[in-house]
Design a protein around this motif. Sequence first.
Motif, mmCIF file in Angstrom:
data_model
loop_
_atom_site.group_PDB
_atom_site.id
_atom_site.type_symbol
_atom_site.label_atom_id
_atom_site.label_comp_id
_atom_site.label_asym_id
_atom_site.label_seq_id
_atom_site.Cartn_x
_atom_site.Cartn_y
_atom_site.Cartn_z
ATOM 1 N N SER A 176 0.982 3.992 -3.270
ATOM 2 C CA SER A 176 0.230 5.203 -2.919
ATOM 3 C C SER A 176 0.988 6.450 -3.355
ATOM 4 C CB SER A 176 -0.034 5.248 -1.409
ATOM 5 O OG SER A 176 -0.845 4.167 -1.010
ATOM 6 N N ILE A 177 0.225 7.424 -3.818
ATOM 7 C CA ILE A 177 0.788 8.713 -4.236
ATOM 8 C C ILE A 177 0.007 9.820 -3.533
ATOM 9 C CG2 ILE A 177 1.063 10.313 -6.183
ATOM 10 C CD1 ILE A 177 1.626 7.987 -7.962
ATOM 11 N N SER A 178 0.731 10.796 -3.021
ATOM 12 C CA SER A 178 0.097 11.914 -2.327
ATOM 13 C C SER A 178 -0.260 13.004 -3.330
ATOM 14 C CB SER A 178 1.033 12.463 -1.249
ATOM 15 O OG SER A 178 0.440 13.549 -0.579
ATOM 16 N N ASP A 179 -1.532 13.368 -3.357
ATOM 17 C CA ASP A 179 -2.023 14.411 -4.261
ATOM 18 C C ASP A 179 -2.596 15.559 -3.419
ATOM 19 O OD1 ASP A 179 -4.522 15.592 -5.930
ATOM 20 O OD2 ASP A 179 -2.968 14.892 -7.316
ATOM 21 N N VAL A 231 0.837 -1.201 0.000
ATOM 22 C CA VAL A 231 0.000 0.000 0.000
ATOM 23 C C VAL A 231 0.871 1.250 0.000
ATOM 24 C CG1 VAL A 231 -1.712 1.306 1.315
ATOM 25 C CG2 VAL A 231 -1.934 -1.172 1.108
ATOM 26 N N ARG A 232 1.936 1.234 0.785
ATOM 27 C CA ARG A 232 2.835 2.388 0.821
ATOM 28 C C ARG A 232 3.523 2.605 -0.519
ATOM 29 N NH1 ARG A 232 7.807 3.610 0.800
ATOM 30 N NH2 ARG A 232 8.384 1.411 0.601
ATOM 31 N N SER A 263 -3.933 10.933 -0.236
ATOM 32 C CA SER A 263 -3.166 9.738 -0.569
ATOM 33 C C SER A 263 -4.060 8.773 -1.347
ATOM 34 C CB SER A 263 -2.645 9.078 0.704
ATOM 35 O OG SER A 263 -1.856 7.948 0.382
ATOM 36 N N VAL A 264 -3.718 8.508 -2.593
ATOM 37 C CA VAL A 264 -4.532 7.659 -3.463
ATOM 38 C C VAL A 264 -3.650 6.641 -4.160
ATOM 39 C CG1 VAL A 264 -6.302 9.409 -3.837
ATOM 40 C CG2 VAL A 264 -4.336 9.296 -5.361
ATOM 41 N N CYS A 265 -4.295 5.652 -4.775
ATOM 42 C CA CYS A 265 -3.569 4.620 -5.530
ATOM 43 C C CYS A 265 -2.984 5.230 -6.793
ATOM 44 C CB CYS A 265 -4.514 3.471 -5.867
ATOM 45 S SG CYS A 265 -3.778 2.191 -6.900
ATOM 46 N N GLY A 266 -1.694 5.011 -7.014
ATOM 47 C CA GLY A 266 -1.022 5.593 -8.174
ATOM 48 C C GLY A 266 -1.556 5.082 -9.491
#
Length: 332
Positions: free
Chosen positions: A229-232, A225-226, A237-240
């Motif tokens: 995950s991408i921070s927008d 998950v880490r 924090s969402v799935c890339g």
Amino acid sequence: QRRFVVFGILNFVLLPFTLLFMIMYFFLKNAEEFHKKGDYLGPRKWSPRALWKFREFNELPHIFERRVNGSYRPANEYEQQFPVPVMTVVAKCTAFVAGSMAAVLLLLTLVDEELLLHIHLLDRNLLWYIAVFSGILAISRAFIPTPEQSVLSPDRAMRKLVAYTHYMPKRWRGRFNTYDVRDEFLELYQFKVVLFLQEILGAVTTPLVLLFTLPRRAHDIVEFVRRVSISDDNLGSVCGYALFNMRKFGNAKYGAPVHASKLWRSRQGKMEKSLLSFQANNPEWSATKDGVELLQQLTRFQAEQSAAIAGRPMGMSMGMGMGMGMGMGMGM
């Protein structure tokens, strides 16, 4: 790890009530369909594993449901491309015998309807045998192909199916007429009764998985998950993969401008296919620069293939058209 254990204990305590609810819900939901259609194995349905494979990133539920509903007819068509002669003969013989016995018993009702209740054979009245023979007749008919199903064309049936599922592993390509592909396909497309039995087995084994397996894999789950995950700034924090991040997750074999590490790429170009479907269902949406480049590259590829087909004889053009359609179906 502690949460997995707690939920495992709760699942174990509630297991009897869960099983009772599942059994009652299944029969109450499907009793009318079984009685109306006489198909006691139930129609074939996509398994949860198949639906998980077919669902694309950022695909809304109603769009996915529309795709799945449209796939059942070509799926049934492909499943019927592999008749088993021995099973067909046995099914026809069984249907004939069961139908004849049921017909004779029904004719007795014209003589005296009380005969069905008062005449016993092996401690069972004749009404019970009518129900048994009717059930055997219905099950046997499920294995007898109709004349329309006798025209075999696995490639054509699979092409229709892929247009809806957007799923075709590399190992299937060019082998649609083989029993290996048929067997793997049927693992995803099973009788409703079989899926129900698998759900029962899953309910029984879920506490064991939660108590003993998942706690040991908790670190790997968190790490995955880490990693994806991408921070927008706008979304958090969402799935890339859902952001169609070609730089980090792209697969050049499916048209992405960047070929990322195998550790990061989605399987079978699922992110690239998801981008195409999302753009098709949302024409007003503006893709990122990398997404636009992917769309332009596929558009050029399609134009080149169309030009190549136009310059060939008609027979060859039809074959090339089918091949291009399959290729685009795999890529999209």
